[in-house]
Design a protein around this motif. Structure first.
Motif, PDB file in Angstrom:
ATOM      1  N   ALA A 271       0.828  -1.203   0.000  1.00 58.29           N
ATOM      2  CA  ALA A 271       0.000   0.000   0.000  1.00 58.29           C
ATOM      3  C   ALA A 271       0.867   1.260   0.000  1.00 58.29           C
ATOM      4  CB  ALA A 271      -0.928  -0.007   1.213  1.00 58.29           C
ATOM      5  N   ALA A 272       1.964   1.245   0.763  1.00 52.38           N
ATOM      6  CA  ALA A 272       2.869   2.399   0.815  1.00 52.38           C
ATOM      7  C   ALA A 272       3.488   2.667  -0.548  1.00 52.38           C
ATOM      8  CB  ALA A 272       3.951   2.159   1.862  1.00 52.38           C
ATOM      9  N   PHE A 273       3.774   1.601  -1.300  1.00 47.72           N
ATOM     10  CA  PHE A 273       4.310   1.756  -2.653  1.00 47.72           C
ATOM     11  C   PHE A 273       3.323   2.534  -3.521  1.00 47.72           C
ATOM     12  CE2 PHE A 273       4.930   0.571  -7.036  1.00 47.72           C
ATOM     13  CZ  PHE A 273       6.291   0.381  -7.201  1.00 47.72           C
ATOM     14  N   TYR A 274       2.061   2.140  -3.480  1.00 43.92           N
ATOM     15  CA  TYR A 274       1.042   2.855  -4.244  1.00 43.92           C
ATOM     16  C   TYR A 274       0.930   4.300  -3.767  1.00 43.92           C
ATOM     17  CZ  TYR A 274      -1.076  -1.311  -6.510  1.00 43.92           C
ATOM     18  OH  TYR A 274      -1.331  -2.418  -7.279  1.00 43.92           O
ATOM     19  N   GLN A 275       0.880   4.477  -2.434  1.00 43.18           N
ATOM     20  CA  GLN A 275       0.716   5.824  -1.885  1.00 43.18           C
ATOM     21  C   GLN A 275       1.819   6.758  -2.381  1.00 43.18           C
ATOM     22  OE1 GLN A 275      -2.362   5.180  -0.552  1.00 43.18           O
ATOM     23  NE2 GLN A 275      -1.989   5.868   1.524  1.00 43.18           N
ATOM     24  N   GLN A 276       3.043   6.254  -2.389  1.00 44.58           N
ATOM     25  CA  GLN A 276       4.171   7.061  -2.823  1.00 44.58           C
ATOM     26  C   GLN A 276       4.037   7.459  -4.293  1.00 44.58           C
ATOM     27  OE1 GLN A 276       7.962   5.128  -2.364  1.00 44.58           O
ATOM     28  NE2 GLN A 276       9.104   6.775  -3.347  1.00 44.58           N
ATOM     29  N   HIS A 277       3.628   6.517  -5.118  1.00 43.20           N
ATOM     30  CA  HIS A 277       3.542   6.797  -6.549  1.00 43.20           C
ATOM     31  C   HIS A 277       2.329   7.649  -6.916  1.00 43.20           C
ATOM     32  CE1 HIS A 277       6.643   3.703  -6.816  1.00 43.20           C
ATOM     33  NE2 HIS A 277       6.887   4.148  -8.027  1.00 43.20           N
ATOM     34  N   PHE A 278       1.311   7.663  -6.042  1.00 40.17           N
ATOM     35  CA  PHE A 278       0.129   8.462  -6.338  1.00 40.17           C
ATOM     36  C   PHE A 278       0.142   9.812  -5.617  1.00 40.17           C
ATOM     37  CE2 PHE A 278      -2.284   4.201  -6.844  1.00 40.17           C
ATOM     38  CZ  PHE A 278      -1.922   4.121  -8.182  1.00 40.17           C
ATOM     39  N   SER A 279       1.158  10.059  -4.829  1.00 40.87           N
ATOM     40  CA  SER A 279       1.144  11.227  -3.942  1.00 40.87           C
ATOM     41  C   SER A 279       1.093  12.554  -4.697  1.00 40.87           C
ATOM     42  CB  SER A 279       2.370  11.211  -3.020  1.00 40.87           C
ATOM     43  OG  SER A 279       3.573  11.232  -3.781  1.00 40.87           O
ATOM     44  N   ASP A 280       1.635  12.592  -5.901  1.00 43.03           N
ATOM     45  CA  ASP A 280       1.660  13.845  -6.666  1.00 43.03           C
ATOM     46  C   ASP A 280       0.533  13.942  -7.687  1.00 43.03           C
ATOM     47  OD1 ASP A 280       3.962  14.700  -5.347  1.00 43.03           O
ATOM     48  OD2 ASP A 280       5.280  13.677  -6.778  1.00 43.03           O
ATOM     49  N   ASN A 281      -0.348  12.958  -7.709  1.00 47.86           N
ATOM     50  CA  ASN A 281      -1.432  12.951  -8.693  1.00 47.86           C
ATOM     51  C   ASN A 281      -2.752  13.227  -7.968  1.00 47.86           C
ATOM     52  OD1 ASN A 281      -3.364  12.383 -10.671  1.00 47.86           O
ATOM     53  ND2 ASN A 281      -2.048  10.831 -11.628  1.00 47.86           N
ATOM     54  N   THR A 282      -3.228  14.450  -8.088  1.00 47.51           N
ATOM     55  CA  THR A 282      -4.438  14.851  -7.361  1.00 47.51           C
ATOM     56  C   THR A 282      -5.693  14.193  -7.928  1.00 47.51           C
ATOM     57  OG1 THR A 282      -4.632  16.814  -8.779  1.00 47.51           O
ATOM     58  CG2 THR A 282      -3.458  17.074  -6.680  1.00 47.51           C
ATOM     59  N   ASN A 283      -5.610  13.603  -9.100  1.00 48.87           N
ATOM     60  CA  ASN A 283      -6.765  12.927  -9.693  1.00 48.87           C
ATOM     61  C   ASN A 283      -6.981  11.538  -9.087  1.00 48.87           C
ATOM     62  OD1 ASN A 283      -7.378  15.028 -11.524  1.00 48.87           O
ATOM     63  ND2 ASN A 283      -5.769  14.309 -12.910  1.00 48.87           N
TER      64      ASN A 283
END
Length: 388
Positions: A271-283
């Motif tokens: 889950a942390a892997f996903y969170q990190q990769h999505f952190s800059d995508n506000t969509n």
């Protein structure tokens, strides 16, 4: 196809099942009580009652609390249908409390407002069933306060949440509820093939559930209504069911339980892997985990609030076309045709319906590789970019 979830079985699991297959007990043997004891100790609950599914556990939990035709049960609309069906099995009425959009869990403010209105109409629920959606515990402290104030019982539907923590204590300990339910379906945190368990700290509830899972029968001399006729004697005292778990299933569950902490830790890392990769995508908005919770991450759910209904559908179809089993958990229960026949209509829980139009479940399970996760991230972002 990369599934959204799957079991992880190793040689220890296979050996545990093989041992039972080669023993004299396939069902109603020593492994079921051993599994019950191990889970109760894991969760610091006084009693655990193993059954053949979490659906069965929910059913006998309602019956143990004497839910019947004159009663009302409330639950979350964002769950599998079993969370509501269990009340209908008892002849009770079912109703739904809206969710908090960013967690997917039952909204405490909505619950309180609904309770105030229900009290005025003399229609308070006998039982409320909060669902620890995707593995994150609900706000049980405030829910328990409302339970005390308004006089209802609480059954935690923790089908997603074995291994989760709330206020640094394991879910399943029933600190804020009467009964807590686990599921051991193959896509859950640990599996027994099929199977479920009901935990409680109340001996009367435990004993009633034990009878209900096995035809309502007892052979305990202290419970018989007349002296025993002999060592073969038993009595049916309740209209129970054949909801028993087998020793084969319990052996697998016991072996899996030894890996519970490892599985949940790996799920949190994924889950942390996903969170990190999505952190800059506000969509892309992953479900929020509250600071007082440690999620077991049965599911990894994101919301895509900018997508239209057609784009939401196209997103899931696109992911599947790329070999990624995107999914949606769940359709609001009251939108199912059966529940529509009971009088529920679209618009009943606004947040639940908004959530349904935004949510996408992405793959998350032990053994999912970084390469697979990166592929999921890239394909999802590729799809979103194609819309702009």
């Amino acid at each position: 196809m990369i599934p959204y979830g799957k079991q992880q079985i190793d040689q220890d699991d296979i050996a545990a099942v093989t041992e039972v297959l080669q023993s004299v007990w396939l069902t109603q043997g020593p492994k079921v009580p051993a599994f019950e004891l191990a889970v109760s100790e894991q969760c610091q609950a006084s009693y655990a009652v193993a059954v053949n599914s979490a659906t069965s556990a929910l059913h006998i939990a309602c019956l143990a609390l004497n839910v019947g035709p004159e009663d009302i049960v409330w639950t979350s609309p964002i769950s599998f249908v079993a969370s509501a069906n269990c009340a209908l099995y008892c002849g009770a009425k079912i109703d739904f409390v809206d969710i908090t959009l960013d967690t997917g869990n039952i909204c405490i403010n909505a619950l309180e407002t609904k309770l105030i209105d229900a009290q005025k109409l003399n229609q308070l629920p006998k039982v409320v069933i909060p669902v620890h959606f995707a593995g994150q515990p609900c706000d049980m402290v405030n829910l328990a306060k409302l339970a005390k104030q308004y006089g209802f019982n609480v059954i935690e539907d923790a089908s997603h949440a074995i291994g989760a923590m709330y206020l640094d204590k394991a879910i399943g300990g029933c600190a804020f509820s009467d009964i807590c339910i686990f599921s051991f379906h193959p896509v859950k945190i640990i599996t027994s093939g099929e199977g479920g368990m009901a935990l409680t700290n109340q001996p009367d509830l435990a004993r009633k559930m034990q009878q209900l899972r096995s035809h309502g029968i007892t052979s305990d001399p202290t419970e018989l209504t007349e002296p025993s006729h002999g060592p073969w004697y038993y009595q049916q005292q309740l209209l129970g069911f054949n909801y028993r778990m087998t020793d084969i299933q319990a052996a697998l569950g016991l072996s899996q339980l030894n890996k519970l902490n490892k599985f949940v830790s790996e799920r949190n890392q994924l889950a942390a892997f996903y969170q990190q990769h999505f952190s800059d995508n506000t969509n892309i908005q992953p479900l929020r985990v509250s600071a007082d919770c440690y999620s077991s991450y049965h599911l990894y759910v994101i919301r895509l609030p900018e997508l239209s209904r057609n784009q939401h559908k196209a997103c899931v179809e696109f992911l599947r076309s790329k070999g990624i089993m995107g999914h949606v958990h769940y359709i609001p229960i009251y939108l199912q045709p059966y529940y529509q026949q009971l009088g529920f209509k679209a618009g009943y829980c606004a947040n639940a319906e908004r959530y349904y139009q935004q949510a996408v479940t992405l793959p998350l399970f032990p053994g999912l590789t970084a390469e697979q996760q990166l592929f999921v991230v890239n394909e999802l972002e590729h799809f979103l970019c194609s819309l702009s």
